[in-house]
Write a protein that holds these residues in place. Structure first.
Motif, short mmCIF file in Angstrom:
data_model
loop_
_atom_site.label_atom_id
_atom_site.label_comp_id
_atom_site.label_asym_id
_atom_site.label_seq_id
_atom_site.Cartn_x
_atom_site.Cartn_y
_atom_site.Cartn_z
N UNK A 23 0.89 -1.19 0.19
CA UNK A 23 0.11 0.00 -0.03
C UNK A 23 0.78 1.27 -0.09
N UNK A 24 0.42 2.30 -0.52
CA UNK A 24 1.30 3.64 -0.13
C UNK A 24 1.55 3.90 1.13
N UNK A 25 0.77 3.64 2.00
CA UNK A 25 1.06 3.63 3.46
C UNK A 25 2.26 3.04 3.96
N UNK A 26 2.42 1.74 3.32
CA UNK A 26 3.52 0.71 3.79
C UNK A 26 4.87 1.39 3.05
N UNK A 27 4.58 1.90 1.91
CA UNK A 27 5.88 2.60 1.01
C UNK A 27 6.43 3.82 1.94
N UNK A 28 5.43 4.51 2.31
CA UNK A 28 5.68 5.79 3.12
C UNK A 28 6.75 5.15 4.31
N UNK A 29 6.08 4.25 5.00
CA UNK A 29 6.98 3.61 6.40
C UNK A 29 8.34 3.33 5.88
N UNK A 30 8.50 2.52 4.78
CA UNK A 30 9.67 2.15 4.55
C UNK A 30 10.72 3.25 3.81
N UNK A 31 10.16 4.22 2.98
CA UNK A 31 10.91 5.03 2.59
C UNK A 31 11.22 6.59 3.19
N UNK A 32 10.33 6.66 4.15
CA UNK A 32 10.30 7.93 5.23
C UNK A 32 10.30 9.33 4.43
N UNK A 33 9.15 9.16 3.70
CA UNK A 33 8.80 10.41 2.64
C UNK A 33 7.65 10.62 3.16
N UNK A 34 7.02 11.99 2.64
CA UNK A 34 5.81 12.52 3.03
C UNK A 34 4.67 11.84 2.03
N UNK A 35 3.46 11.67 2.37
CA UNK A 35 2.27 11.10 1.42
C UNK A 35 2.39 11.91 0.24
N UNK A 36 2.60 13.16 0.12
CA UNK A 36 2.36 13.78 -1.12
C UNK A 36 3.84 13.71 -1.95
N UNK A 37 4.73 13.38 -1.37
CA UNK A 37 6.17 12.85 -2.01
C UNK A 37 5.81 11.53 -2.59
N UNK A 38 5.11 10.93 -1.71
CA UNK A 38 4.99 9.31 -2.19
C UNK A 38 4.25 9.10 -3.42
N UNK A 39 2.90 9.86 -3.51
CA UNK A 39 2.10 9.95 -4.49
C UNK A 39 2.62 10.43 -5.97
N UNK A 40 3.56 11.52 -5.86
CA UNK A 40 4.15 12.05 -6.89
C UNK A 40 5.10 10.75 -7.32
N UNK A 41 5.65 10.23 -6.36
CA UNK A 41 6.76 9.45 -6.88
C UNK A 41 6.04 7.90 -7.61
N UNK A 42 4.94 7.45 -7.08
CA UNK A 42 4.46 6.46 -7.69
C UNK A 42 3.83 6.99 -9.02
N UNK A 43 3.32 8.07 -9.19
CA UNK A 43 2.82 8.59 -10.46
C UNK A 43 3.96 8.48 -11.63
N UNK A 44 5.13 8.95 -11.04
CA UNK A 44 6.47 9.22 -11.99
C UNK A 44 6.79 7.67 -12.55
N UNK A 45 6.92 6.81 -11.50
CA UNK A 45 7.31 5.60 -11.60
C UNK A 45 5.96 4.76 -12.67
N UNK A 46 4.69 4.99 -12.21
CA UNK A 46 3.79 4.36 -13.15
C UNK A 46 3.84 4.73 -14.66
N UNK A 47 4.31 6.21 -14.76
CA UNK A 47 4.42 6.73 -16.22
C UNK A 47 5.60 5.97 -16.95
N UNK A 48 6.68 5.65 -16.15
CA UNK A 48 7.80 4.83 -16.75
C UNK A 48 7.49 3.33 -16.71
N UNK A 65 0.13 -0.69 -4.78
CA UNK A 65 1.20 -0.26 -5.80
C UNK A 65 1.87 -1.63 -6.09
N UNK A 66 2.05 -2.09 -7.25
CA UNK A 66 2.58 -3.35 -7.64
C UNK A 66 3.86 -3.22 -8.54
N UNK A 67 4.94 -3.88 -8.47
CA UNK A 67 5.99 -3.47 -9.39
C UNK A 67 5.73 -4.47 -10.59
N UNK A 68 5.82 -3.85 -11.64
CA UNK A 68 5.99 -4.59 -13.01
C UNK A 68 7.21 -5.32 -13.08
#
Length: 165
Positions: A71-96, A113-116
């Protein structure tokens, strides 16, 4: 063998003999080593067209094991970033094409969020490159010295890693 920290410490001892500059002998070396490690990490990731933050998110998902999703929350816990930052990162990784968003079957409003396959391959390759870089950094130390250093660094970092919140 003398290094830059030896010269820095000697200069401070000369200029400020009233101060105990002994902590610099350890922590200035840790700081300098962190900068060298950062350069090595960036090189290893760049060889696989990844930024350090991309590697962090992809490898958090990869470490989760199949089906490589969190979940995005689990990713937040592991990467120590804010929720807004994580949303941006997920968006960018999804576009790639490195991750995809899926509905969370256990929470109608949630997403996973699933790894391709490409994301998994890129994470695996970048990790192998990183480990090559890190082995080169540690090459001057014996196996016993590396174990001792790991234990000492764990002793220093554990209190910070176990602070609530």
């Amino acid at each position: 063998m003398e290094d830059e920290v030896d010269r820095l410490v000697a200069a401070w001892r000369r200029e400020r003999p009233d101060l105990d500059v002994e902590p610099l002998e350890v922590l200035s070396r840790v700081s300098r080593l962190a900068r060298h490690l950062d350069r090595a990490r960036r090189l290893a990731f760049a060889e696989h067209s990844l930024e350090p933050w991309e590697f962090d998110v992809l490898t958090a998902l990869r470490r989760a094991g199949g089906p490589y999703q969190l979940s995005p929350g689990q990713l937040l816990t592991q990467t120590l970033v804010t929720s807004g930052t994580m949303t941006n990162r997920i968006d960018r990784l999804a576009k790639k094409g490195l991750v995809e968003r899926l509905p969370d079957p256990s929470d109608r409003r949630g997403v996973l969020v699933r790894l391709t396959d490409e994301g998994r391959d890129r994470a695996d390759q970048a990790l192998a490159g990183l480990l090559d870089q890190e082995r080169a950094i540690l090459a001057e130390l014996s196996t016993a010295q590396r174990s001792e250093l790991a234990a000492l660094l764990r002793q220093l970092t554990a209190p910070f890693d176990n602070i609530p919140g």
